[in-house]
Design a protein around this motif. Sequence first.
Motif, short mmCIF file in Angstrom:
data_model
loop_
_atom_site.label_atom_id
_atom_site.label_comp_id
_atom_site.label_asym_id
_atom_site.label_seq_id
_atom_site.Cartn_x
_atom_site.Cartn_y
_atom_site.Cartn_z
N ILE A 178 40.83 12.20 82.11
CA ILE A 178 41.93 11.95 81.17
C ILE A 178 41.44 11.09 80.01
N VAL A 179 40.61 10.08 80.29
CA VAL A 179 40.07 9.25 79.22
C VAL A 179 39.19 10.08 78.29
N CYS A 180 38.37 10.96 78.85
CA CYS A 180 37.52 11.83 78.02
C CYS A 180 38.35 12.75 77.15
N VAL A 181 39.41 13.32 77.70
CA VAL A 181 40.28 14.20 76.92
C VAL A 181 40.96 13.42 75.81
N ARG A 182 41.43 12.21 76.13
CA ARG A 182 42.08 11.39 75.09
C ARG A 182 41.11 11.01 73.99
N ILE A 183 39.88 10.72 74.35
CA ILE A 183 38.88 10.39 73.33
C ILE A 183 38.57 11.62 72.49
N GLY A 184 38.41 12.76 73.16
CA GLY A 184 38.07 14.00 72.45
C GLY A 184 39.18 14.54 71.59
N THR A 185 40.41 14.25 71.91
CA THR A 185 41.55 14.77 71.14
C THR A 185 42.20 13.70 70.28
N ARG A 186 41.50 12.64 70.01
CA ARG A 186 42.06 11.58 69.15
C ARG A 186 42.36 12.13 67.76
N TRP A 187 41.52 13.03 67.26
CA TRP A 187 41.75 13.62 65.95
C TRP A 187 43.04 14.45 65.94
N LEU A 188 43.35 15.09 67.10
CA LEU A 188 44.57 15.89 67.19
C LEU A 188 45.80 14.98 67.14
N GLN A 189 45.72 13.82 67.77
CA GLN A 189 46.83 12.87 67.72
C GLN A 189 47.03 12.37 66.29
N SER A 190 45.95 12.11 65.59
CA SER A 190 46.06 11.67 64.18
C SER A 190 46.66 12.78 63.33
N LEU A 191 46.23 14.02 63.55
CA LEU A 191 46.78 15.16 62.80
C LEU A 191 48.28 15.32 63.08
N TRP A 192 48.66 15.19 64.34
CA TRP A 192 50.08 15.32 64.71
C TRP A 192 50.90 14.21 64.05
N ASP A 193 50.39 12.99 64.01
CA ASP A 193 51.09 11.89 63.33
C ASP A 193 51.28 12.20 61.85
N ILE A 194 50.26 12.77 61.21
CA ILE A 194 50.36 13.13 59.78
C ILE A 194 51.40 14.21 59.58
N VAL A 195 51.40 15.24 60.43
CA VAL A 195 52.38 16.34 60.32
C VAL A 195 53.79 15.79 60.48
N LEU A 196 54.00 14.91 61.44
CA LEU A 196 55.33 14.34 61.65
C LEU A 196 55.77 13.51 60.44
N GLU A 197 54.87 12.71 59.90
CA GLU A 197 55.23 11.85 58.77
C GLU A 197 55.40 12.61 57.46
N VAL A 198 54.59 13.64 57.23
CA VAL A 198 54.61 14.34 55.93
C VAL A 198 55.61 15.49 55.90
N ILE A 199 55.77 16.22 57.00
CA ILE A 199 56.60 17.43 56.98
C ILE A 199 57.92 17.23 57.74
#
Length: 185
Positions: free
Chosen positions: A142-163
Amino acid sequence: MMKGQDSEDVDIDLGGSSDSEDIENEEKFQTLWKATPTPEEEENIHTSTLVEISDTKPLINARDPRGINDCLKVTFEDVIAEPVSVRSGDRVWIWSHALFEVSRVWIYRIVTVCLAVPVSAISGLLFAILSCFHIWFVGPAIVCVRIGTRWLQSLWDIVLEVIVRPFLTSAGKCCGGFSVHLAKE
């Protein structure tokens, strides 16, 4: 500043002293003899010794402290009941009640003796394997997946804030002027 003025006295115990405080502390931890137990202590001697010795401290008196098996509190009256219109003889009722209680208790004890230790060992083994698997495989994965998908969480935050947030905010302001009135006809 001189060396001799600020020195502190330090006592070093080499274990050879015979202070009365040390003897009292040793007597607290070391029991050379034990008085005969009172009748109350004698009744609880097996459970208290087990609780003092065991690391897991089994609950001898309260075996279901969380009420997991409250549904199993079954008595004769919960299972067998005769209506007023149909009744068996008094002796049949008494013997049925006694046979129910005795068979319930003794069959449970016999089955428990046969199955409790193996089921406990299998359950302990199963939970030990699951704990080991979770600690050494699932947690790090789970820690490896969270580290590997950190960029996806950042992208999702941007999509939520911008769109999504501006769209829902404007939709809320557009629909905020509507009101519904209910009238009886």
